[in-house]
Design a protein around this motif. Structure first.
Motif, PDB file in Angstrom:
ATOM      1  N   UNK A 219       0.792  -1.141  -0.045  1.00 38.28           N
ATOM      2  CA  UNK A 219       0.030   0.060   0.093  1.00 38.28           C
ATOM      3  C   UNK A 219       0.769   1.243  -0.077  1.00 38.28           C
ATOM      4  N   UNK A 220       1.932   1.149   0.461  1.00 42.73           N
ATOM      5  CA  UNK A 220       2.836   2.326   0.476  1.00 42.73           C
ATOM      6  C   UNK A 220       3.423   2.593  -0.909  1.00 42.73           C
ATOM      7  N   UNK A 221       3.722   1.562  -1.535  1.00 39.17           N
ATOM      8  CA  UNK A 221       3.966   1.601  -2.946  1.00 39.17           C
ATOM      9  C   UNK A 221       2.914   2.362  -3.770  1.00 39.17           C
ATOM     10  N   UNK A 222       1.728   1.834  -3.644  1.00 38.00           N
ATOM     11  CA  UNK A 222       0.369   2.278  -4.492  1.00 38.00           C
ATOM     12  C   UNK A 222       0.115   3.834  -3.981  1.00 38.00           C
ATOM     13  N   UNK A 223       0.317   4.009  -2.651  1.00 39.45           N
ATOM     14  CA  UNK A 223       0.032   5.263  -2.324  1.00 39.45           C
ATOM     15  C   UNK A 223       1.037   6.549  -2.864  1.00 39.45           C
ATOM     16  N   UNK A 224       2.369   6.056  -3.028  1.00 44.57           N
ATOM     17  CA  UNK A 224       3.122   6.774  -3.882  1.00 44.57           C
ATOM     18  C   UNK A 224       2.925   7.038  -5.237  1.00 44.57           C
TER      19      UNK A 224
END
Length: 609
Positions: A219-224
């Motif tokens: 989710x951190x990657x997707x948020x970025x």
């Protein structure tokens, strides 16, 4: 005395050696299990199969590396052990007096070398672990490793939801008679068992197999990615040529409603690949004479004058296919030609990934537009930093409560007493204690309210709780001072502080929490209703089990029926309309599942998980 010190050092060295062997054995079993286990949840599509093969090859390579490291480290430990035995033999030959000082120095050296070997081994092991990252947007990280399939995670969350609905139903039934004997004892035993079951179910989505780390990194990657795409959309190379969507900031409602209105504009802009620009650059905001930028960063690099030069032909909204360069979007209440991108829709391009990693994809997606809009300016950041220092975030879990007592009562919400809020807070704390093997947890709550008396009531009625609140903000939230700078700072502070809590008994701050914490879909309980976005498209569910109405206020369901949900009553039943029969009434909540709205958002087409 010195001989005793030497023996103690030798014993410590043996323990270090034994520890190294045990660490290696545990790692060997763990890797072997990961390589050779029969995972029944694997998706046997060609893509998934190739991905699984790559994972196995990577794990085999990792295993070989570990074995080589082990062999080398065993040789070092063997030499250290032999050297240690030589020192002991000197003592046995009566030479300890002669070599006493030298032996102590050599044993100390042995201990240091053994410690270095073990520390190096542990460091190498830690380097190979998946990195634990913060969820809020940053630089996009490396490709996320695969732990479970999307089908596995959807099924797990479905089971968790069914347990939660059973909890609501059981709790409601028992509370009607909990003060009667022998129901009282039955109530306590059953409640404890339900909370324990919820704790166990929660652990399956967080601690088992490090699944929590997997979801967080994903989710951190997707948020970025999402934040970067919004940034690109809002900062075109040539404002005079860019496709523009004009948005009037001043919808006639409160701050939260206005924020959702602006987010609606930005979502439509994303769906139609247009840059959103405020009318008059947002300078005539009713909440501040200084305009939008009095607290937040500009929403775009394009000024109104640069994006819409004099004599520009500005057209009213006519639909997604509209080709006019500059379009004015009305408030959602007066919108015709509703685009499919409105909440609770989310992008097809990231849907599979989101369904694998988040329990409420629409909320997660909407949250990123709220997050982008609420990027604080330097002054607001200072205000928030000072407020955050007064609350012990990081010292233990905190439950956030938003208690509204003024203009919302009787219009948007019902009156709820402090004990109603505290009941759900206490249940959450007890679940966390079950998750942590019964370890006691300090009770802390943060209260955001427009009624200072609610803070006083909580402090006096719950002495075992630490209560944090800013009564000054409560005073500025009164209706007669609602549209002042102090009130604006206060409401933003409350939202930001609530989003940093570990659980919410309210909906304010829930959206920002998704970006801060990852899958926070189940980290709130509303006393009024399920998550709702003003102007959203119909929220439908699908019946997965049939139901025959047992009371006049209930409705029948057949498998496959679409049900427009009006709300969850938190007692095991929800209210909605059966689209097939047209009848409205109650039905058991566990008999339906979400009917997701998945649509095309072109600006997210470059996503590659």
């Amino acid at each position: 005395m010195r001989a005793g010190t030497i023996c103690s050092g030798i014993s410590g060295t043996k323990l270090l050696i034994l520890g190294a062997i045990l660490v290696w054995f545990f790692l060997f079993v763990l890797i072997t299990y990961g390589v050779f286990r029969n995972d029944s949840t694997v998706d046997f599509s060609k893509q998934a199969e190739n991905q699984r093969i790559d994972q196995i090859l990577e794990q085999i390579t990792l295993l070989n590396t570990e074995l080589k490291d082990l062999k080398r480290q065993n040789e070092e430990l063997k030499k250290l052990t032999e050297h240690q035995n030589e020192i002991l033999n000197r003592q046995d030959r009566g030479e300890s007096g002669k070599f006493q000082q030298k032996a102590e120095a050599e044993l100390e050296n042995v201990r240091k070398k053994a410690k270095e070997v073990l520390e190096k081994f542990e460091a190498q092991k830690e380097e190979r672990k998946p990195e634990m990252v913060k969820v809020q947007p940053g630089e996009q990280g490396k490709k996320v490793w695969q732990l479970y399939s999307t089908q596995h995670e959807v099924a797990r969350r479905s089971l968790d939801n069914s347990i939660r609905e059973l909890y609501f139903y059981t709790l409601n039934q028992l509370e009607k008679h909990k003060d009667k004997e022998p129901v009282n004892a039955f109530y306590n035993h059953t409640l404890n068992q339900m909370l324990s079951l919820l704790a166990e179910s929660s652990n399956f989505g967080s601690t088992v197999d490090n699944s929590g780390e997997w979801h967080q990194q994903a989710l951190q990657n997707l948020s970025s990615f999402i934040q970067n795409r919004i940034k690109i959309l809002q900062n075109p190379e040539d404002c005079a040529k860019a496709r523009i969507l004009l948005c009037d900031l001043n919808k006639g409602c409160g701050f939260g409603c206005q924020l959702h209105h602006v987010a609606y504009c930005l979502i439509v802009a994303a769906g139609t690949n247009r840059t959103m620009v405020f009318e008059k650059d947002g300078t005539d905001w009713r909440y501040s004479q200084k305009g939008w930028t009095s607290v937040f960063l500009p929403v775009t690099s394009c000024s109104h004058s640069a994006a819409v030069p004099a004599n520009t032909n500005v057209q009213s909204w006519a639909g997604v296919e509209q080709t006019d360069r500059v379009v004015r979007l009305p408030i959602v209440d007066g919108l015709s030609h509703h685009p499919e991108h409105l909440p609770l829709s989310f992008p097809k391009q990231i849907s599979e990934f989101l369904l694998a990693h988040h329990s409420n994809p629409p909320v997660y997606f909407i949250a990123h537009f709220i997050w982008y809009l609420m990027r604080n300016n330097e002054h607001m950041e200072k205000v928030l930093k000072e407020a955050e220092q007064k609350i012990p975030f990081g010292e233990g879990p905190i439950v956030g409560l938003q208690i509204r007592r003024t203009d919302k009562i009787g219009t948007e919400a019902s009156f709820h007493s402090v004990p109603e809020y505290m009941k759900w807070a206490e249940h959450w704390f007890r679940i966390q204690e079950y998750r942590n093997n019964g370890t006691a947890i300090k009770r802390r709550v943060f209260i955001a309210t427009d009624d200072p008396n609610a803070v006083k009531e909580a402090k006096e009625g719950y002495p075992n709780y630490e209560v944090f609140a800013d009564t000054g903000i409560a005073q500025t939230a009164q209706v007669n001072s609602r549209y002042t700078d102090a009130s604006l700072y206060g409401v933003i502070t409350d939202i930001q502080m609530l989003s940093k809590c570990d659980y919410l008994v309210c909906r304010v701050g829930f959206e920002l929490m998704q970006v801060l914490k990852g899958d926070a879909g189940d980290l709130f309980h509303s006393l009024d209703d399920i998550y709702y976005y003003g102007g959203q498209l119909a929220h439908d569910e699908i019946a997965v089990e049939a139901y025959k109405a047992e009371k006049p206020d209930e409705i029948d369901l057949e498998v496959g029926d679409s049900v427009g949900i009006a709300g969850n009553h938190w007692d095991g039943f929800s209210k909605g309309q059966n689209r097939r029969t047209g009848k409205t009434g109650l039905y058991p909540s566990y008999k339906t599942r979400e009917k997701w709205r998945i649509v095309n958002f072109g600006i997210f087409s470059s996503w590659n998980s």
